[in-house]
Write an enzyme that holds these catalytic residues in place. Structure first.
Site, PDB file in Angstrom:
ATOM      1  N   ARG A 109      -9.794   4.140   3.446  1.00  0.00           N
ATOM      2  CA  ARG A 109      -9.077   4.446   4.408  1.00  0.00           C
ATOM      3  C   ARG A 109      -9.991   5.396   5.972  1.00  0.00           C
ATOM      4  NH1 ARG A 109      -5.313   4.272   0.775  1.00  0.00           N
ATOM      5  NH2 ARG A 109      -3.828   2.973  -0.237  1.00  0.00           N
ATOM      6  N   LYS A 155      -2.691   7.799   0.944  1.00  0.00           N
ATOM      7  CA  LYS A 155      -0.706   7.023   1.406  1.00  0.00           C
ATOM      8  C   LYS A 155       0.198   8.377   0.546  1.00  0.00           C
ATOM      9  CE  LYS A 155      -0.737   2.921   3.514  1.00  0.00           C
ATOM     10  NZ  LYS A 155      -0.883   1.637   4.107  1.00  0.00           N
ATOM     11  N   HIS A 193     -11.652  -0.624   8.644  1.00  0.00           N
ATOM     12  CA  HIS A 193     -10.781  -1.428   7.302  1.00  0.00           C
ATOM     13  C   HIS A 193     -11.675  -2.512   6.086  1.00  0.00           C
ATOM     14  CE1 HIS A 193      -8.120  -1.356   4.271  1.00  0.00           C
ATOM     15  NE2 HIS A 193      -7.458  -2.290   3.969  1.00  0.00           N
ATOM     16  N   ARG A 207     -13.912  -0.759   3.849  1.00  0.00           N
ATOM     17  CA  ARG A 207     -12.836  -0.945   2.875  1.00  0.00           C
ATOM     18  C   ARG A 207     -13.026  -2.288   1.842  1.00  0.00           C
ATOM     19  NH1 ARG A 207      -8.551   2.470   0.229  1.00  0.00           N
ATOM     20  NH2 ARG A 207      -6.889   1.147  -0.199  1.00  0.00           N
ATOM     21  N   HIS A 248      -4.446   2.335  -4.081  1.00  0.00           N
ATOM     22  CA  HIS A 248      -3.095   1.062  -4.795  1.00  0.00           C
ATOM     23  C   HIS A 248      -1.833   1.335  -5.687  1.00  0.00           C
ATOM     24  CE1 HIS A 248      -5.945  -1.869  -2.641  1.00  0.00           C
ATOM     25  NE2 HIS A 248      -4.945  -0.561  -1.813  1.00  0.00           N
ATOM     26  N   TYR A 258      -5.591  -7.848  -1.137  1.00  0.00           N
ATOM     27  CA  TYR A 258      -7.086  -6.658  -0.568  1.00  0.00           C
ATOM     28  C   TYR A 258      -8.134  -8.171  -0.924  1.00  0.00           C
ATOM     29  CZ  TYR A 258      -5.054  -3.353   1.657  1.00  0.00           C
ATOM     30  OH  TYR A 258      -3.999  -2.415   2.701  1.00  0.00           O
TER      31      TYR A 258
END
Length: 298
Positions: A148, A172, A244, A247, A270, A279
């Site tokens: 990211r 995250k 992104h 990615r 994730h 994705y």
């Protein structure tokens, strides 16, 4: 309780208890502001505690004339969260959005780049100045590691375990993960650190940050977007791209070359495999190849 008090309390809740960023809090606040504007425009005087479902329905009907189903869904979700908070604080018993359906929306997937297009972007970089060398390794790492943009700009020298072939990434939820890095990318990264970065005097708070601007500060997200946009224009790329996109291309190319979806999930950081499936879009031709290759009735 009036709207101002409810909104301010809600923003404090989002900040302190849920730990959301300023951008996320602002987004939730804008959803409430849209509802308040509707109430004012229609001379509807009602408190957040007393507002009922039929008023919310009128509001959604009006905004549906001007915005996309995706935007409608986001606003409904934001308001539902706000009224859930009021229930949590015992100001309300029911959520006026509980029985309001969210518009059906398809999955919006970003464009991917082919390996040729990625090579074009990299080859278009002007390497005659130090920032060019820096931008080259930035694009390499976004694509080669599937990072990211926030993970990239906060990457630190102490996160590099290049002898072992890994980098440590803070993703995250402040969760670390180890991501393998290709030996070609390692060579580019070592060159940047030893020959380019060491010529810049970093700010004290950014001494461990890998990617710095010419003044010694860490890069911003906006700067990475600008670099990619300028390169896309330079090679006349018609796709709308950002960090992104690289990615997403990383994940898609791994999948197309036979990587397991669970492995891709770990590499991307994730928590849920469902997120990875969103994705990584599976085109029909690839699905057909998988069935023909692995099914016993081939």
């Amino acid at each position: 309780m009036n709207w101002e008090q409810a909104t301010n309390d809600y923003k404090l809740y989002l900040q302190i208890e849920r730990g959301l960023s300023k951008n996320s809090i602002d987004s939730y606040s804008r959803d409430i502001d849209k509802l308040l504007f509707f109430l004012e425009e229609n001379n509807i005087s009602v408190t957040p505690v007393a507002i009922q479902k039929y008023i919310i329905q009128q509001f959604i009907y009006e905004i549906a004339k001007e915005i996309s189903p995706r935007s409608q869904a986001r606003i409904i979700s934001g308001l539902r969260s706000f009224f859930d908070y009021l229930i949590f604080e015992d100001y309300r018993v029911q959520n006026p959005l509980d029985l309001i359906e969210t518009p059906k929306i398809g999955r919006k997937l970003p464009d991917t780049l082919s390996k040729f297009e990625i090579d074009q972007l990299i080859n278009a970089i002007d390497l005659s100045h130090p920032q060019g060398e820096r931008n080259k390794i930035i694009i390499e790492m976004l694509y080669a590691c599937g990072l990211r943009v926030s993970e990239l700009i906060n990457l630190q020298l102490s996160d590099l375990f290049l002898d072992e072939g890994y980098i440590r990434v803070l993703g995250k939820g402040d969760k670390f993960r180890f991501v393998p890095i290709h030996y070609t990318t390692i060579n580019f990264l070592n060159y940047y650190i030893n020959s380019i970065r060491n010529l810049v005097k970093p700010y004290k708070e950014d001494e461990d940050i890998i990617f710095l601007n010419r003044r010694g500060k860490r890069l911003t997200r906006q700067m990475i977007f600008i670099v990619l946009k300028e390169l896309a224009t330079k090679i006349n790329l018609k796709k709308k791209i950002g960090p992104h996109t690289l990615r997403h291309s990383f994940a898609t190319h791994l999948l197309q070359n036979g990587a397991d979806l669970r492995i891709i999930q770990q590499l991307l950081g994730h928590e849920s495999i469902t997120t990875t499936e969103i994705y990584v879009h599976l085109d029909k031709s690839y699905l057909q190849e998988v069935v023909e290759k692995y099914h016993p009735r081939k």
